[in-house]
Design an enzyme around this catalytic site. Structure first.
Site, PDB file in Angstrom:
ATOM      1  N   LYS A  47      -6.931 -10.125  -5.688  1.00 18.47           N
ATOM      2  CA  LYS A  47      -5.712  -9.636  -5.033  1.00 18.47           C
ATOM      3  C   LYS A  47      -4.459  -9.802  -5.887  1.00 18.47           C
ATOM      4  CE  LYS A  47      -3.556 -12.274  -2.142  1.00 18.47           C
ATOM      5  NZ  LYS A  47      -3.147 -13.068  -0.964  1.00 18.47           N
ATOM      6  N   ARG A 142      -3.637 -19.745  10.929  1.00 19.71           N
ATOM      7  CA  ARG A 142      -3.548 -18.347  10.508  1.00 19.71           C
ATOM      8  C   ARG A 142      -4.659 -17.625  11.266  1.00 19.71           C
ATOM      9  NH1 ARG A 142      -3.731 -16.088   4.320  1.00 19.71           N
ATOM     10  NH2 ARG A 142      -5.935 -15.831   4.864  1.00 19.71           N
TER      11      ARG A 142
END
Length: 368
Positions: A47, A142
């Site tokens: 990423k 999260r």
């Protein structure tokens, strides 16, 4: 008119990010061996480099068990670049892009039965079996279902046509900054045991998180059964993500930002006049240090997180930045900077992410 393609052949323009895939390969090889020695596989995360093909190839050459990314577009990029899977989608997929998720990713992380059902429909339509890892929240707050809800979700997901639930996973040290410990890893394993009992599924994959889990592994304190990590920053930058200290055995110079000096002047260290808001709505404060030698470089907040840069030259201090300009104090540097000179910086994770994403930064692959 300048022939720009010819210009690029003889001159590396600025601002540019120099990328050294060989150093990424070496870091990958070292960290993958550490993990394999502890019976943990590694999904190498592309990423932060926008799925740069040369970097991804370096990770595979270093022994990556799979490649992982948060963006569907990046997974397509890896496939189109000729890399072999399996490929994992890290960010929870959206129902609206279920078909693309199934096409681009062999495995995805999930916490919602609604999304899993959409993935199942897409998988059946494409004559695929899509593998999912159910995410468990062990405290970082999260993504992930709460542990006591996991057995019901896993059982429901396993009944969806086109879906294979291969295991459970968790994420730590991102939103809440909660570090992996034997306690929260045991909570994950206890949840796996509960889900196996209810569903009779093997749930053979147990993902203990990201680079933040490496210190636990290296210390020999990782509970048995954790067998997959998703690792990006530790490989790319050679850092312990808990405190950003150097991860022993790795390099920290796989990525270097080169900017060009566009002004070099001696100026006061404190602005003259009434101070209001800067271009970003902040009211800056300054310490009066008298006259200082300052340079301006051709990179700014539109391209990078200035606080995430570390100058390679000693005695250099980054003062701040506007959208397009980086202001640097070089008074204490042994080097004299003139207009046209280049100055180099190491980026941290946030700075690297911004540099890769910015279309105004040239990306230049360098030999090791």
């Amino acid at each position: 008119m300048i022939n720009y393609s010819q210009f690029r052949k003889v001159c590396d323009p600025t601002p540019r990010l120099e990328i050294y895939p060989e150093w990424v390969r070496q870091n990958t090889e070292f960290i993958v061996k550490q993990c394999h020695d502890a019976h943990v596989s590694v999904a190498c995360v592309t990423k932060v480099v926008g799925a740069n093909i040369e970097v991804a190839k370096a990770m595979q050459a270093g022994g990556a068990d799979m490649l992982a990314d948060s963006r569907i577009e990046n997974l397509y990029k890896l496939r189109d670049g000729g890399l072999k899977g399996p490929f994992m989608l890290l960010r929870l997929p959206t129902p609206s892009r279920a078909a693309e998720t199934v096409e681009a990713a062999d495995i995805s992380l999930n916490s919602s039965i609604e999304t899993i059902e959409a993935l199942g429909r897409a998988a059946v339509a494409q004559n695929h079996i899509h593998r999912v890892i159910i995410m468990i929240d062990v405290g970082d707050l999260r993504e992930g279902t709460w542990p006591d809800k996991a057995p019901k979700l896993v059982k429901a997901a396993a009944s969806v046509p086109g879906i294979e639930v291969i295991g459970l996973g968790t994420n730590l040290a991102c939103y809440g900054g909660v570090i992996p410990t034997p306690e929260n890893m045991r909570l994950l394993m206890d949840t796996v045991t509960a889900c196996r009992r209810v569903t009779e599924l093997p749930l053979s994959v147990v993902c203990g998180g990201n680079s933040s889990g490496l210190p636990l592994l290296a210390a020999g304190r990782l509970p048995g059964g954790i067998n997959l990590y998703r690792i990006g920053e530790a490989i790319m930058l050679g850092r312990n993500v808990i405190d950003r200290s150097i991860w022993p055995g790795t390099r920290q110079d796989a990525f270097i930002l080169k900017a060009e000096v566009i002004e070099s002047e001696t100026k006061p260290s404190k602005p003259i006049g009434t101070i209001g808001q800067d271009a970003f709505g902040n009211v800056p404060e300054f310490t009066d240090k008298g006259l200082r030698t300052r340079i301006i470089c051709n990179v700014g907040r539109q391209d990078v997180v200035p606080d995430g840069l570390t100058p390679l030259d000693e005695g250099v201090e980054i003062l701040g930045a506007s959208s397009d300009h980086l202001i640097v104090d070089v008074t204490d540097s042994k080097r004299t900077f003139e207009v046209g000179d280049e100055i180099a910086f190491y980026p941290n994770y946030g700075a690297l992410l911004a540099l890769i994403t910015s279309e105004y930064i040239f990306k230049v692959i360098k030999e090791g």
